[in-house]
Design a protein around this motif. Structure first.
Motif, PDB file in Angstrom:
ATOM      1  N   MET A   1      20.358  47.244  27.075  1.00 42.58           N
ATOM      2  CA  MET A   1      21.653  47.242  27.373  1.00 42.58           C
ATOM      3  C   MET A   1      21.793  46.040  28.044  1.00 42.58           C
ATOM      4  O   MET A   1      21.298  45.440  28.851  1.00 42.58           O
ATOM      5  CB  MET A   1      21.990  48.443  28.325  1.00 42.58           C
ATOM      6  N   SER A   2      23.009  45.224  27.696  1.00 41.77           N
ATOM      7  CA  SER A   2      23.492  43.877  28.299  1.00 41.77           C
ATOM      8  C   SER A   2      24.358  44.023  29.472  1.00 41.77           C
ATOM      9  O   SER A   2      24.925  44.988  29.744  1.00 41.77           O
ATOM     10  CB  SER A   2      24.103  43.164  27.271  1.00 41.77           C
ATOM     11  N   ASN A   3      24.318  42.921  30.362  1.00 40.39           N
ATOM     12  CA  ASN A   3      25.057  43.128  31.537  1.00 40.39           C
ATOM     13  C   ASN A   3      26.184  42.190  31.554  1.00 40.39           C
ATOM     14  O   ASN A   3      26.547  41.376  30.652  1.00 40.39           O
ATOM     15  CB  ASN A   3      24.396  42.339  32.775  1.00 40.39           C
ATOM     16  N   CYS A   4      27.240  42.643  32.245  1.00 41.41           N
ATOM     17  CA  CYS A   4      28.521  41.780  32.476  1.00 41.41           C
ATOM     18  C   CYS A   4      28.617  41.537  33.937  1.00 41.41           C
ATOM     19  O   CYS A   4      28.157  41.905  34.671  1.00 41.41           O
ATOM     20  CB  CYS A   4      29.561  42.424  31.898  1.00 41.41           C
ATOM     21  N   ALA A   5      29.448  40.633  34.239  1.00 39.61           N
ATOM     22  CA  ALA A   5      29.900  40.062  35.557  1.00 39.61           C
ATOM     23  C   ALA A   5      31.036  40.914  35.817  1.00 39.61           C
ATOM     24  O   ALA A   5      32.042  40.916  35.404  1.00 39.61           O
ATOM     25  CB  ALA A   5      30.159  38.666  35.502  1.00 39.61           C
ATOM     26  N   VAL A   6      30.883  41.433  37.217  1.00 37.17           N
ATOM     27  CA  VAL A   6      32.147  42.269  37.622  1.00 37.17           C
ATOM     28  C   VAL A   6      32.397  41.621  39.198  1.00 37.17           C
ATOM     29  O   VAL A   6      31.391  41.282  40.069  1.00 37.17           O
ATOM     30  CB  VAL A   6      31.542  43.503  38.014  1.00 37.17           C
ATOM     31  N   ASP A   7      33.790  40.940  39.568  1.00 37.58           N
ATOM     32  CA  ASP A   7      33.842  40.498  40.736  1.00 37.58           C
ATOM     33  C   ASP A   7      34.387  41.592  41.676  1.00 37.58           C
ATOM     34  O   ASP A   7      35.032  42.561  41.193  1.00 37.58           O
ATOM     35  CB  ASP A   7      35.382  39.498  40.692  1.00 37.58           C
ATOM     36  N   ILE A   8      33.726  41.565  42.766  1.00 33.81           N
ATOM     37  CA  ILE A   8      34.159  42.564  43.788  1.00 33.81           C
ATOM     38  C   ILE A   8      34.270  41.712  45.150  1.00 33.81           C
ATOM     39  O   ILE A   8      34.025  40.714  45.307  1.00 33.81           O
ATOM     40  CB  ILE A   8      33.082  43.645  44.128  1.00 33.81           C
ATOM     41  N   THR A   9      35.324  42.222  45.976  1.00 33.82           N
ATOM     42  CA  THR A   9      35.675  41.517  47.298  1.00 33.82           C
ATOM     43  C   THR A   9      35.244  42.260  48.147  1.00 33.82           C
ATOM     44  O   THR A   9      35.734  43.532  48.541  1.00 33.82           O
ATOM     45  CB  THR A   9      37.158  41.139  47.146  1.00 33.82           C
ATOM     46  N   LEU A  10      34.466  41.632  49.363  1.00 37.57           N
ATOM     47  CA  LEU A  10      34.276  42.473  50.516  1.00 37.57           C
ATOM     48  C   LEU A  10      34.286  41.536  51.680  1.00 37.57           C
ATOM     49  O   LEU A  10      33.974  40.462  51.503  1.00 37.57           O
ATOM     50  CB  LEU A  10      32.610  42.976  50.482  1.00 37.57           C
ATOM     51  N   MET A  11      35.086  41.990  52.753  1.00 35.98           N
ATOM     52  CA  MET A  11      35.284  41.215  53.879  1.00 35.98           C
ATOM     53  C   MET A  11      36.109  39.974  53.545  1.00 35.98           C
ATOM     54  O   MET A  11      35.486  39.036  54.112  1.00 35.98           O
ATOM     55  CB  MET A  11      33.971  41.428  54.867  1.00 35.98           C
ATOM     56  N   GLY A  12      36.654  39.856  52.839  1.00 36.63           N
ATOM     57  CA  GLY A  12      37.139  38.690  52.346  1.00 36.63           C
ATOM     58  C   GLY A  12      36.680  37.791  51.515  1.00 36.63           C
ATOM     59  O   GLY A  12      37.400  36.621  50.981  1.00 36.63           O
TER      60      GLY A  12
END
Length: 102
Positions: A1-12
């Motif tokens: 299974m391939s990966n993708c990039a997910v943007d998450i924001t933590l503490m700014g």
């Protein structure tokens, strides 16, 4: 299974996290829960460093996981006990039936 990039924001801060395809929503949900934990910790103890807040959040989440795992183990033990009781009951019923047929 391939990966993708997910943007998450933590503490700014925004982080780009590799995530298996199809698991993006789960990762975003976990990130939201972590952000909530971090906000609560910051509100209670604003003088903690970022690292200390992350450590506290990790300990809180680890404790929640431990409690849920214990509940799951207890539930599985209860189900195992019930299955053994059902098996015993069925075996007894079969023995009684065979005695009646003799």
């Amino acid at each position: 299974m391939s990966n993708c990039a997910v943007d998450i924001t933590l503490m700014g801060r925004t982080y780009s996290i590799a995530c298996p395809k199809g698991q993006e929503q789960a990762l975003q949900s976990v990130a939201r829960q972590l952000e909530q934990q971090l906000e609560q910790i910051k509100a209670r103890t604003p003088n903690l460093s970022r690292e200390d807040m992350v450590l506290m959040a990790a300990l809180n989440i680890g404790h929640e996981l431990y409690v849920e795992q214990r509940k799951n183990q207890d539930y599985m033990q209860q189900m195992d006990d019930r299955i053994r009781l059902l098996q015993h009951t069925l075996e007894q019923a079969l023995v009684e039936r065979s005695h009646r047929e003799d």
